[in-house]
Design a protein around this motif. Structure first.
Motif, short mmCIF file in Angstrom:
data_model
loop_
_atom_site.label_atom_id
_atom_site.label_comp_id
_atom_site.label_asym_id
_atom_site.label_seq_id
_atom_site.Cartn_x
_atom_site.Cartn_y
_atom_site.Cartn_z
N ASP A 56 17.48 -68.57 10.01
CA ASP A 56 18.52 -67.96 10.83
C ASP A 56 19.40 -68.99 11.53
O ASP A 56 20.58 -68.74 11.80
CB ASP A 56 17.88 -67.04 11.88
CG ASP A 56 16.88 -67.79 12.76
OD1 ASP A 56 15.85 -68.26 12.22
OD2 ASP A 56 17.11 -67.88 13.98
N LEU A 57 18.84 -70.18 11.79
CA LEU A 57 19.61 -71.22 12.47
C LEU A 57 20.73 -71.78 11.58
O LEU A 57 21.75 -72.27 12.09
CB LEU A 57 18.69 -72.37 12.90
CG LEU A 57 17.62 -72.04 13.94
CD1 LEU A 57 16.72 -73.25 14.18
CD2 LEU A 57 18.26 -71.59 15.25
N GLU A 73 22.79 -70.22 9.83
CA GLU A 73 24.00 -69.40 9.85
C GLU A 73 25.04 -69.96 10.81
O GLU A 73 26.24 -69.79 10.59
CB GLU A 73 23.64 -67.97 10.25
CG GLU A 73 22.71 -67.26 9.26
CD GLU A 73 22.31 -65.89 9.73
OE1 GLU A 73 22.84 -65.44 10.77
OE2 GLU A 73 21.46 -65.25 9.07
N GLN A 74 24.57 -70.63 11.87
CA GLN A 74 25.50 -71.18 12.87
C GLN A 74 25.64 -72.70 12.77
O GLN A 74 26.49 -73.28 13.46
CB GLN A 74 25.01 -70.82 14.28
CG GLN A 74 24.86 -69.32 14.53
CD GLN A 74 26.17 -68.59 14.45
OE1 GLN A 74 27.22 -69.12 14.81
NE2 GLN A 74 26.13 -67.35 13.97
N ALA A 75 24.83 -73.34 11.94
CA ALA A 75 24.85 -74.80 11.85
C ALA A 75 26.12 -75.30 11.16
O ALA A 75 26.65 -74.66 10.25
CB ALA A 75 23.62 -75.29 11.10
N GLU A 76 26.59 -76.46 11.61
CA GLU A 76 27.75 -77.08 11.00
C GLU A 76 27.28 -77.98 9.86
O GLU A 76 26.74 -79.07 10.07
CB GLU A 76 28.53 -77.90 12.03
CG GLU A 76 29.14 -77.05 13.14
CD GLU A 76 29.97 -77.87 14.11
OE1 GLU A 76 30.15 -79.09 13.84
OE2 GLU A 76 30.43 -77.31 15.12
N GLY A 126 21.36 -77.84 16.41
CA GLY A 126 21.29 -76.53 15.77
C GLY A 126 20.24 -76.43 14.69
O GLY A 126 20.05 -75.36 14.10
#
Length: 260
Positions: free
Chosen positions: A236-237, A239-242, A188
């Motif tokens: 933007d990446l 926002e979804q990264a753990e 991600g």
């Protein structure tokens, strides 16, 4: 994995399929790549595969008959092979993913590449002209993919991109399977910077952490550089990264430092 490509220009794939990683993957027997010219399934004496759109308008539309005919031909061949026991596939693996390359499709990403790498058979349809007869979408394909918000002459180049991204994830294709795991987007995030010898070049030095020999410090440095590069280039990446609480705190520190 078996990959078939329906195209009006099979010669475009010759160099791509026989060079570099894809060529080696075929040599190893990991993947089988082939092209089918769907003009051969036109069913008319002029071998036409397109026609004017109903309702008027510019451009030509790809007809349903040659596309359906080519796919059904491939499925018949596969069925014969399974009867003869040549594929060794289980009952649940017999249906291929039939992928339409089109700017209207789902944006292709690394997650989709991983998903497709788990399949045993992929069929790509590369179109041209104004578009496809809608019945191809409604009654034949399983997926519709796009490689970006722009329009190309045909689906060949996008299909090559997807095939390369998928094939390199198959076990044994890359010389080092860890390479695919650490690639950009695999977790991600964008990948961390790389360095090699010499340790100093024109006054530019390799970061001390990479020269330390301390594995934990190297892992920590790489993770932070990956976070930093992602924040700078593709925020933007994130926002979804753990991310761990510690990583989020470190990122906030970096942002505040730049503001100051």
């Amino acid at each position: 994995m078996r990959i078939d490509v329906l195209t009006l220009f099979p010669e475009m794939f010759t160099g791509v399929f026989n060079a570099s990683i894809l060529g080696k993957a075929q040599d190893k027997g990991i993947v089988s790549l082939s092209t089918v010219n769907f003009r051969d399934f036109s069913g008319n004496k002029h071998n036409t595969v397109d026609d004017t759109p109903y309702g008027g308008g510019g451009g030509m539309v790809l007809k349903a008959e040659p596309i359906f005919g080519a796919v059904e031909h491939l499925l018949a061949i596969k069925a014969e092979q399974e009867i003869e026991g040549d594929t060794g596939e289980s009952e649940g693996q017999k249906k291929p993913r039939i992928i339409l390359m089109c700017p209207q499709g789902t944006p292709f990403n690394q997650g989709i590449a991983k998903e497709l790498s788990g399949e045993s058979h992929l069929i790509f349809i590369c179109g041209h002209y104004e578009g496809y007869d809608e019945r191809i979408r409604d009654h034949l394909i399983t997926d519709e993919l796009s490689v970006g918000d722009y329009v190309l002459t045909g689906g060949e180049l996008p299909a090559m991109v997807v095939i390369d991204a998928v094939a390199r994830l198959l076990p044994g294709v890359l010389g080092n399977d860890q390479s695919a795991i650490t690639d950009s987007f695999s977790d991600g995030l964008l990948e961390y910077p790389h360095y090699t010898r010499p340790a100093e070049f024109r006054g530019w030095k390799v970061p001390d952490a990479l020269l330390s020999g301390h594995h934990a410090e190297i892992v920590k440095w790489r993770r932070r550089e990956s976070l930093k590069r992602t924040w700078e280039r593709r925020p933007d990446l994130l926002e979804q990264a753990e991310l761990t609480p510690e990583e989020r705190k470190w990122l906030m520190t970096q942002r505040n430092a730049l503001k100051d």
